[in-house]
Design a protein around this motif. Structure first.
Motif, mmCIF file in Angstrom:
data_model
loop_
_atom_site.group_PDB
_atom_site.id
_atom_site.type_symbol
_atom_site.label_atom_id
_atom_site.label_comp_id
_atom_site.label_asym_id
_atom_site.label_seq_id
_atom_site.Cartn_x
_atom_site.Cartn_y
_atom_site.Cartn_z
ATOM 1 N N PRO A 70 0.811 -1.224 0.000
ATOM 2 C CA PRO A 70 0.000 0.000 0.000
ATOM 3 C C PRO A 70 0.847 1.278 0.000
ATOM 4 O O PRO A 70 0.500 2.257 -0.665
ATOM 5 N N CYS A 71 1.978 1.266 0.707
ATOM 6 C CA CYS A 71 2.864 2.442 0.704
ATOM 7 C C CYS A 71 3.435 2.689 -0.692
ATOM 8 O O CYS A 71 3.564 3.830 -1.137
ATOM 9 N N VAL A 72 3.777 1.596 -1.376
ATOM 10 C CA VAL A 72 4.311 1.722 -2.745
ATOM 11 C C VAL A 72 3.208 2.195 -3.689
ATOM 12 O O VAL A 72 3.407 3.119 -4.496
ATOM 13 N N ASP A 73 2.020 1.581 -3.562
ATOM 14 C CA ASP A 73 0.896 1.925 -4.440
ATOM 15 C C ASP A 73 0.458 3.374 -4.280
ATOM 16 O O ASP A 73 -0.084 3.981 -5.209
ATOM 17 N N THR A 74 0.667 3.932 -3.083
ATOM 18 C CA THR A 74 0.269 5.312 -2.818
ATOM 19 C C THR A 74 1.357 6.289 -3.263
ATOM 20 O O THR A 74 1.263 7.495 -2.993
ATOM 21 N N ALA A 75 2.400 5.760 -3.898
ATOM 22 C CA ALA A 75 3.487 6.590 -4.445
ATOM 23 C C ALA A 75 4.212 7.388 -3.361
ATOM 24 O O ALA A 75 4.497 8.584 -3.537
ATOM 25 N N LEU A 76 4.519 6.733 -2.242
ATOM 26 C CA LEU A 76 5.241 7.418 -1.173
ATOM 27 C C LEU A 76 6.749 7.443 -1.417
ATOM 28 O O LEU A 76 7.456 8.278 -0.851
ATOM 29 N N ILE A 77 7.263 6.530 -2.250
ATOM 30 C CA ILE A 77 8.718 6.440 -2.421
ATOM 31 C C ILE A 77 9.324 7.700 -3.058
ATOM 32 O O ILE A 77 10.300 8.249 -2.516
ATOM 33 N N PRO A 78 8.780 8.221 -4.181
ATOM 34 C CA PRO A 78 9.424 9.405 -4.793
ATOM 35 C C PRO A 78 9.548 10.611 -3.856
ATOM 36 O O PRO A 78 10.647 11.174 -3.746
ATOM 37 N N PRO A 79 8.478 11.031 -3.129
ATOM 38 C CA PRO A 79 8.667 12.180 -2.228
ATOM 39 C C PRO A 79 9.629 11.887 -1.077
ATOM 40 O O PRO A 79 10.343 12.786 -0.611
ATOM 41 N N LEU A 80 9.661 10.629 -0.625
ATOM 42 C CA LEU A 80 10.617 10.271 0.438
ATOM 43 C C LEU A 80 12.058 10.392 -0.073
ATOM 44 O O LEU A 80 12.941 10.915 0.625
ATOM 45 N N VAL A 81 12.287 9.916 -1.292
ATOM 46 C CA VAL A 81 13.632 10.022 -1.879
ATOM 47 C C VAL A 81 14.061 11.482 -1.983
ATOM 48 O O VAL A 81 15.207 11.843 -1.693
ATOM 49 N N GLN A 82 13.121 12.352 -2.372
ATOM 50 C CA GLN A 82 13.418 13.792 -2.470
ATOM 51 C C GLN A 82 13.841 14.362 -1.109
ATOM 52 O O GLN A 82 14.694 15.241 -1.022
ATOM 53 N N LEU A 83 13.221 13.846 -0.052
ATOM 54 C CA LEU A 83 13.515 14.356 1.296
ATOM 55 C C LEU A 83 14.933 14.019 1.770
ATOM 56 O O LEU A 83 15.421 14.600 2.742
ATOM 57 N N LEU A 84 15.599 13.097 1.086
ATOM 58 C CA LEU A 84 16.978 12.779 1.462
ATOM 59 C C LEU A 84 17.923 13.951 1.184
ATOM 60 O O LEU A 84 19.075 13.948 1.620
ATOM 61 N N ASN A 85 17.433 14.953 0.448
ATOM 62 C CA ASN A 85 18.234 16.163 0.206
ATOM 63 C C ASN A 85 18.015 17.215 1.286
ATOM 64 O O ASN A 85 18.587 18.314 1.220
ATOM 65 N N ASN A 86 17.164 16.888 2.267
ATOM 66 C CA ASN A 86 16.858 17.828 3.345
ATOM 67 C C ASN A 86 18.073 17.995 4.262
ATOM 68 O O ASN A 86 18.922 17.105 4.349
ATOM 69 N N ARG A 87 18.146 19.118 4.965
ATOM 70 C CA ARG A 87 19.288 19.345 5.871
ATOM 71 C C ARG A 87 18.962 18.988 7.323
ATOM 72 O O ARG A 87 19.854 18.851 8.144
ATOM 73 N N ASP A 88 17.683 18.860 7.600
ATOM 74 C CA ASP A 88 17.261 18.581 8.974
ATOM 75 C C ASP A 88 17.557 17.115 9.319
ATOM 76 O O ASP A 88 17.102 16.189 8.644
ATOM 77 N N GLN A 89 18.321 16.894 10.388
ATOM 78 C CA GLN A 89 18.751 15.544 10.726
ATOM 79 C C GLN A 89 17.595 14.617 11.108
ATOM 80 O O GLN A 89 17.596 13.436 10.764
#
Length: 558
Positions: free
Chosen positions: A84-103
């Protein structure tokens, strides 16, 4: 906010405004419920349809993005929630968040991606294609002081490194430098183990091997070995094994191996030599395997024999003859086999008593030891007539070879036994050796070997059989007939796919067996003349000429 259903409902209604305090309160309620009963709460999340809201809340500008990622990480602990997490397309926005600076955002995002993709090579490959590896390597460098973030990166690397497609990406990053830097700072066993679990799969890649050597990993490993070698603590014993195994793995790459050998002057090479006489079986094993790896180059082999490594290996083997450690036996024999390959080393190694020491392991019932024993002897007698003659008259050896030629459960042992039988005849060219092999029942195995799927083995068998027929035809003719030699020769000559050298040696064999009335009659009853007539036009000149000679011989004998 005590009521989870209310929280889910309100979250759904107010999700459009990602910065809303109401949303944050709902998320807190949801996290609390997950802490109390993860599986049941996750099921309610799935049924409520709230997952569809999460992609919008995973915006870098949303103040509660870390909590959303945390919730995803928690629900993805349950296998039924991953799809369900994959089907809801959660992976792309999570991958984008890896560029965040907040630990905190990075930590929860990493956890979420790790849990969603847990145990799924397909999803992990998707992450690799989305470029997470360079991003995570950068994060490790930037946040190396943050323990939880560091561990998150290591867990991710450990999972991703198992996938073959990841290795090239890792090789294009600073992963080697970052891991070695991190390793140098560790004092806790668990942390070192985590890094080792990443290093082992990465070190299978030749480019990364060299990068790890350049980054100074070897010095770290040698230091660790020194610190743990005399300890009986379980953690230290484990670290010693892992460190020495990893050292051997680094030597499997040609470039990294040569760099560490450094023309025999390398500190690693020198250190490894001191492991052979150690009383620690793990170090003995690693030392012998390291020598075997250094001995993948003729120049290295010649140098090592010159400086007396053979005697060190023989001393090591001598300690493991009776009730010895099988892995050490196997490793030491592997090293001796490799050292025996260069022509310059053979006579020196024979003079040092290598053959005699190796023969002590004839009684071994362990196929890996048998395989290396056979290979070592075969390398030693290559073009060494005197040694081949001596070994070929050793009845115990020949009988054991004949026995192992039937080891159908161990193809390697069976193949090497056949090849050594053939080599004893080919290199000695001795009537006594042929007699010993015939009397021990070796002929049928050499005839079978002539039908091998490997051309080199077919050819070795035919040359050996040719020598048997030339030197002791009367003694061997009954065995040759029983093994259906003539029928096999006809098959090899009629087969269009047979290599030219196989056809040539098969015809030489036919001419030789004409000296036996028993075999000559059998050959005359088969359509060899028709085959010769066809082979006279063969594109290979030697085959065509020998076909003419063989045809004439058949006519004369008819």
């Amino acid at each position: 906010m005590d009521n989870l259903n209310d929280a889910l409902q309100k979250l759904k209604l107010t999700a459009a405004d990602g910065t809303s305090d109401n949303v944050e309160g709902c998320l807190d309620c949801l996290l609390q419920a997950l802490t109390q009963n993860n599986a049941e709460t996750s099921l309610k999340v799935q049924e409520s349809g709230i997952l569809q809201v999460f992609p919008r809340l995973l915006s870098p500008h949303c103040s509660c993005v870390a909590k959303v990622a945390n919730i995803i990480a928690e629900i993805a602990k349950n296998e039924f929630m991953r799809n369900p997490c994959v089907d809801t397309a959660l992976i792309p926005p999570l991958v984008q968040l890896l560029n965040n600076r907040d630990q905190e955002v990075l930590l929860q995002t990493g956890r979420a991606l790790g849990n969603i993709c847990y145990d799924s090579h397909a999803l992990q490959a998707q992450l690799i294609n989305m470029g997470v590896i360079p991003t995570l390597v950068q994060l490790l460098g930037i946040h190396s002081q943050h323990t939880a973030l560091t561990e998150m990166c290591l867990v991710a690397f450990g999972n991703l490194a198992e996938i073959e497609s990841s290795k090239e990406q890792f090789a294009s990053t600073q992963i080697a430098d970052e891991l070695v830097k991190l390793f140098k700072k560790q004092t806790e066993h668990e942390k070192k183990e985590m890094i080792f679990e990443v290093l082992a799969p990465l070190a299978e890649h030749d480019v990364i091997k060299l990068q790890l050597v350049d980054a100074g990993l070897v010095d770290c490993l040698l230091e660790l070995v020194q610190e743990t070698v005399d300890s009986n603590k379980d953690d230290d014993v484990s670290e010693l094994k892992t460190a020495s195994d990893l050292m051997v793995l680094l030597l499997l790459g040609d470039e990294s191996m040569q760099k560490l050998f450094d023309a025999g002057k390398g500190s690693v090479f020198q250190k490894v030599l001191s492991w052979l006489p150690s009383n620690n079986h793990q170090l003995q094993l690693a030392g012998a395997l390291a020598i075997a790896n250094f001995a993948r180059n003729d120049g290295n082999c010649i140098h090592m024999v010159e400086i007396g490594i053979v005697q060190k290996l023989l001393d090591l083997l001598d300690r493991h003859v009776e009730e010895g450690n099988v892995t050490v036996q196997h490793a030491a024999l592997s090293a001796l086999r490799n050292l025996a390959i260069p022509v310059l080393n053979k006579a020196k190694m024979l003079s040092a008593g290598v053959a005699e020491q190796v023969l002590k392991f004839l009684k071994s019932e362990m196929p890996p030891v048998q395989f290396k024993l056979l290979g070592t002897l075969r390398m030693l007698i290559d073009a060494q007539a005197e040694a081949a003659d001596k070994l070929g008259k050793n009845i115990k050896l020949v009988e054991r070879l004949v026995e192992w030629c039937d080891a159908k459960d161990h193809a390697g042992v069976m193949g090497e036994s056949n090849r050594l039988l053939s080599a004893l005849i080919r290199h000695s060219k001795s009537k006594d050796v042929v007699k010993t092999i015939v009397q021990s029942g070796g002929v049928k195995h050499l005839v079978t070997m002539a039908t091998s799927e490997h051309v080199i083995m077919q050819n070795e068998a035919l040359v050996a059989l040719g020598l048997i027929a030339a030197l002791e035809l009367g003694t061997a003719e009954q065995d040759l007939e029983n093994a259906k030699l003539v029928e096999i020769l006809h098959k090899l000559l009629s087969d269009d796919t047979s290599a030219p050298e196989i056809k040539y040696n098969s015809m030489i064999m036919i001419c030789t067996i004409m000296g036996s009335e028993l075999l000559r009659k059998e050959a005359q009853n088969m359509p060899f003349k028709e085959v010769m007539s066809k082979l006279r036009c063969h594109e290979n000149k030697l085959v065509a000429q020998q076909a003419l000679v063989t045809e004439q011989r058949l006519i004369i004998e008819s």
